[in-house]
Design a protein around this motif. Structure first.
Motif, PDB file in Angstrom:
ATOM      1  N   GLY A 142      -3.507 -53.516-138.040  1.00  0.00           N
ATOM      2  CA  GLY A 142      -2.853 -52.226-138.221  1.00  0.00           C
ATOM      3  C   GLY A 142      -3.573 -51.106-137.497  1.00  0.00           C
ATOM      4  N   THR A 143      -4.907 -51.129-137.557  1.00  0.00           N
ATOM      5  CA  THR A 143      -5.681 -50.099-136.857  1.00  0.00           C
ATOM      6  C   THR A 143      -5.571 -50.251-135.349  1.00  0.00           C
ATOM      7  N   LEU A 144      -5.527 -51.487-134.868  1.00  0.00           N
ATOM      8  CA  LEU A 144      -5.323 -51.713-133.433  1.00  0.00           C
ATOM      9  C   LEU A 144      -3.991 -51.129-132.976  1.00  0.00           C
ATOM     10  N   ASN A 145      -2.951 -51.310-133.783  1.00  0.00           N
ATOM     11  CA  ASN A 145      -1.661 -50.692-133.465  1.00  0.00           C
ATOM     12  C   ASN A 145      -1.785 -49.184-133.341  1.00  0.00           C
ATOM     13  N   LEU A 146      -2.462 -48.597-134.302  1.00  0.00           N
ATOM     14  CA  LEU A 146      -2.629 -47.149-134.317  1.00  0.00           C
ATOM     15  C   LEU A 146      -3.395 -46.672-133.090  1.00  0.00           C
ATOM     16  N   LEU A 147      -4.478 -47.337-132.777  1.00  0.00           N
ATOM     17  CA  LEU A 147      -5.285 -46.950-131.612  1.00  0.00           C
ATOM     18  C   LEU A 147      -4.508 -47.144-130.309  1.00  0.00           C
ATOM     19  N   GLN A 148      -3.675 -48.183-130.264  1.00  0.00           N
ATOM     20  CA  GLN A 148      -2.860 -48.409-129.068  1.00  0.00           C
ATOM     21  C   GLN A 148      -1.883 -47.258-128.844  1.00  0.00           C
ATOM     22  N   VAL A 149      -1.197 -46.837-129.924  1.00  0.00           N
ATOM     23  CA  VAL A 149      -0.238 -45.743-129.793  1.00  0.00           C
ATOM     24  C   VAL A 149      -0.957 -44.435-129.469  1.00  0.00           C
ATOM     25  N   MET A 150      -2.129 -44.235-130.038  1.00  0.00           N
ATOM     26  CA  MET A 150      -2.915 -43.054-129.693  1.00  0.00           C
ATOM     27  C   MET A 150      -3.232 -43.030-128.203  1.00  0.00           C
ATOM     28  N   ALA A 151      -3.615 -44.177-127.654  1.00  0.00           N
ATOM     29  CA  ALA A 151      -3.931 -44.255-126.221  1.00  0.00           C
ATOM     30  C   ALA A 151      -2.692 -43.985-125.378  1.00  0.00           C
ATOM     31  N   GLU A 152      -1.550 -44.532-125.792  1.00  0.00           N
ATOM     32  CA  GLU A 152      -0.299 -44.338-125.049  1.00  0.00           C
ATOM     33  C   GLU A 152       0.121 -42.865-125.004  1.00  0.00           C
ATOM     34  N   THR A 153      -0.141 -42.159-126.102  1.00  0.00           N
ATOM     35  CA  THR A 153       0.305 -40.760-126.211  1.00  0.00           C
ATOM     36  C   THR A 153      -0.824 -39.760-125.982  1.00  0.00           C
ATOM     37  N   LYS A 154      -1.991 -40.298-125.555  1.00  0.00           N
ATOM     38  CA  LYS A 154      -3.137 -39.455-125.182  1.00  0.00           C
ATOM     39  C   LYS A 154      -3.633 -38.569-126.337  1.00  0.00           C
ATOM     40  N   VAL A 155      -3.659 -39.159-127.516  1.00  0.00           N
ATOM     41  CA  VAL A 155      -4.291 -38.510-128.667  1.00  0.00           C
ATOM     42  C   VAL A 155      -5.720 -39.044-128.746  1.00  0.00           C
ATOM     43  N   ASN A 156      -6.702 -38.161-128.653  1.00  0.00           N
ATOM     44  CA  ASN A 156      -8.076 -38.642-128.483  1.00  0.00           C
ATOM     45  C   ASN A 156      -9.055 -38.183-129.563  1.00  0.00           C
ATOM     46  N   LYS A 157      -8.532 -37.733-130.704  1.00  0.00           N
ATOM     47  CA  LYS A 157      -9.416 -37.341-131.811  1.00  0.00           C
ATOM     48  C   LYS A 157      -9.044 -38.166-133.033  1.00  0.00           C
ATOM     49  N   PHE A 158     -10.047 -38.831-133.593  1.00  0.00           N
ATOM     50  CA  PHE A 158      -9.796 -39.865-134.597  1.00  0.00           C
ATOM     51  C   PHE A 158     -10.856 -39.791-135.695  1.00  0.00           C
ATOM     52  N   ILE A 159     -10.402 -39.728-136.946  1.00  0.00           N
ATOM     53  CA  ILE A 159     -11.310 -39.761-138.094  1.00  0.00           C
ATOM     54  C   ILE A 159     -10.978 -41.009-138.896  1.00  0.00           C
ATOM     55  N   PHE A 160     -11.966 -41.868-139.059  1.00  0.00           N
ATOM     56  CA  PHE A 160     -11.756 -43.171-139.680  1.00  0.00           C
ATOM     57  C   PHE A 160     -12.445 -43.250-141.034  1.00  0.00           C
ATOM     58  N   SER A 161     -11.688 -43.654-142.032  1.00  0.00           N
ATOM     59  CA  SER A 161     -12.243 -43.853-143.373  1.00  0.00           C
ATOM     60  C   SER A 161     -12.804 -45.263-143.472  1.00  0.00           C
ATOM     61  N   SER A 162     -14.127 -45.348-143.394  1.00  0.00           N
ATOM     62  CA  SER A 162     -14.792 -46.643-143.531  1.00  0.00           C
ATOM     63  C   SER A 162     -15.378 -46.737-144.940  1.00  0.00           C
ATOM     64  N   THR A 163     -16.336 -47.613-145.128  1.00  0.00           N
ATOM     65  CA  THR A 163     -16.799 -47.926-146.474  1.00  0.00           C
ATOM     66  C   THR A 163     -18.259 -48.325-146.512  1.00  0.00           C
ATOM     67  N   ALA A 164     -18.888 -48.099-147.652  1.00  0.00           N
ATOM     68  CA  ALA A 164     -20.254 -48.570-147.861  1.00  0.00           C
ATOM     69  C   ALA A 164     -20.333 -50.085-147.878  1.00  0.00           C
ATOM     70  N   ALA A 165     -19.180 -50.746-148.025  1.00  0.00           N
ATOM     71  CA  ALA A 165     -19.155 -52.211-148.050  1.00  0.00           C
ATOM     72  C   ALA A 165     -19.603 -52.826-146.729  1.00  0.00           C
ATOM     73  N   VAL A 166     -19.660 -52.032-145.657  1.00  0.00           N
ATOM     74  CA  VAL A 166     -20.139 -52.582-144.381  1.00  0.00           C
ATOM     75  C   VAL A 166     -21.620 -52.943-144.458  1.00  0.00           C
ATOM     76  N   TYR A 167     -22.345 -52.368-145.426  1.00  0.00           N
ATOM     77  CA  TYR A 167     -23.780 -52.630-145.543  1.00  0.00           C
ATOM     78  C   TYR A 167     -24.093 -53.911-146.314  1.00  0.00           C
ATOM     79  N   GLY A 168     -23.087 -54.481-147.003  1.00  0.00           N
ATOM     80  CA  GLY A 168     -23.326 -55.692-147.767  1.00  0.00           C
ATOM     81  C   GLY A 168     -24.335 -55.466-148.877  1.00  0.00           C
ATOM     82  N   ILE A 169     -25.367 -56.288-148.911  1.00  0.00           N
ATOM     83  CA  ILE A 169     -26.472 -56.107-149.858  1.00  0.00           C
ATOM     84  C   ILE A 169     -27.620 -55.467-149.082  1.00  0.00           C
ATOM     85  N   PRO A 170     -27.741 -54.150-149.132  1.00  0.00           N
ATOM     86  CA  PRO A 170     -28.718 -53.458-148.279  1.00  0.00           C
ATOM     87  C   PRO A 170     -30.160 -53.792-148.645  1.00  0.00           C
ATOM     88  N   GLN A 171     -30.989 -53.791-147.621  1.00  0.00           N
ATOM     89  CA  GLN A 171     -32.411 -54.068-147.812  1.00  0.00           C
ATOM     90  C   GLN A 171     -33.192 -52.816-148.169  1.00  0.00           C
TER      91      GLN A 171
END
Length: 333
Positions: free
Chosen positions: A96-125
């Motif tokens: 879904g995000t790839l679709n969004l980024l593709q359409v942004m590129a097609e229409t020359k929209v170049n500012k993007f704010i992405f909601s990510s998550t602390a879950a990317v850290y897994g079990i932090p050291q």
């Protein structure tokens, strides 16, 4: 400026972001499939019902509107569910995000704010977690977000894309005026579950794991009020419009509370004894997650306004008391 497109803007976090943007006078288009969001939660802007997996529909939205910035919040977000249904999470979140980024590129929209998550850290050291901590997700949910972060970074190196990635820790609470809040009958947010349990004497709170290496055996999380998180998104938007460089920032308070501490705080506020059912640990749940958000404060001049567990629980309670007039949410043991 043109319009701000907010994907997932009818959801819990998204609706509060839309509210914050609307109060500042931004012209908003909300794009949401309403699978977990609600039409009533969209207080500002135009709601377009559509899915991020629908490339044709998204393309129409971009072509028919002058969009300057995209805030991307549409995602499947339940880590334990992602362990059971990984395909759903990779399909929706990554494709879904790839679709969004593709359409942004097609229409020359170049500012993007992405909601990510602390879950990317897994079990932090290390605790608290900084943006330089190792990316080592332990769930398909966290992995899907980490993959998207890498994709965004790669695109930015190859093309004109300015972005801010906000790694959100545990979001909680509700609009202080009681206009919007958590709208899912089966919420996985701890504070919402605590409040709903307190308001339903025959219900109980499921606690997943009481044998973690923490002071009371239950998981510890950094809870951030949803309105403080929404302000991080609005400040990110203005930062990009002002020509700011790409950033990755944690969003949290730097203080953690265990499940039992949250439960006791809810009990103290409501005066109700909360029934508890201890369950086995869920796959994809780390023992402790606490944010170091100094980068967010320094880069965007972000300052939390509701950094108080009592305030967070009270706002959630006020919202749940309001919606219970239309039906009960009961968590059964």
């Amino acid at each position: 400026m043109g319009k701000v497109l907010v994907t997932g803007g009818a959801g819990y976090i998204g609706s509060h972001v839309v509210k914050a943007l609307g109060e500042k006078g931004y012209d908003i288009i909300v794009y949401d499939n309403l699978s977990t969001g609600n039409q009533w939660a969209v207080l500002y802007g135009e709601l377009v019902i559509g899915d991020i997996l629908d490339l044709i529909m998204m393309r129409k939205v971009f072509i028919n509107n002058k969009i300057d910035v995209v805030i991307h919040l549409a995602a499947c977000i339940i880590a334990p569910e992602s362990v059971e249904q990984p395909l759903k999470y990779y399909m929706n979140n990554v494709c879904g995000t790839l679709n969004l980024l593709q359409v942004m590129a097609e229409t020359k929209v170049n500012k993007f704010i992405f909601s990510s998550t602390a879950a990317v850290y897994g079990i932090p050291q290390e605790i608290p977690v900084t943006e330089n901590s190792a990316i080592a997700p332990i769930s398909p949910y966290g992995q899907s977000k980490a993959i998207i972060e890498k994709i965004i970074n790669d695109i930015a190196k190859a093309a004109d894309l300015q972005y801010i990635t906000l790694r959100c820790f545990n979001v909680a609470g509700a609009d202080l005026y009681g206009r919007i809040g958590e709208g899912k009958p089966q919420s996985t947010h701890l504070i919402t579950s605590c409040v709903r349990t307190a308001l339903n004497p025959i219900s109980c709170l499921n606690v997943y794991g009481n044998d973690y290496p923490t002071t009371d055996g239950t998981g510890i999380r950094d809870y951030i009020h949803v309105d403080d998180l929404a302000s991080a998104f609005t400040m990110s938007l203005q930062y990009l419009l002002d020509g700011g460089k790409s950033l990755v920032c944690n969003c949290g308070y730097g203080r953690g509370y265990s499940v039992l501490e949250v439960m006791e705080a809810t009990k103290k506020l409501t005066g109700v004894n909360i029934n508890v059912a201890f369950k086995e640990r869920r796959l994809g749940d780390p023992p402790i997650l606490i944010a170091d958000s100094q980068k967010l404060k320094q880069s965007l001049n972000w300052q939390p306004r509701y950094n108080d567990l009592h305030c967070i629980i009270e706002s959630a309670l006020r919202w749940e008391q309001k919606i219970m007039k239309n039906g009960n949410f009961i968590v059964k043991c």
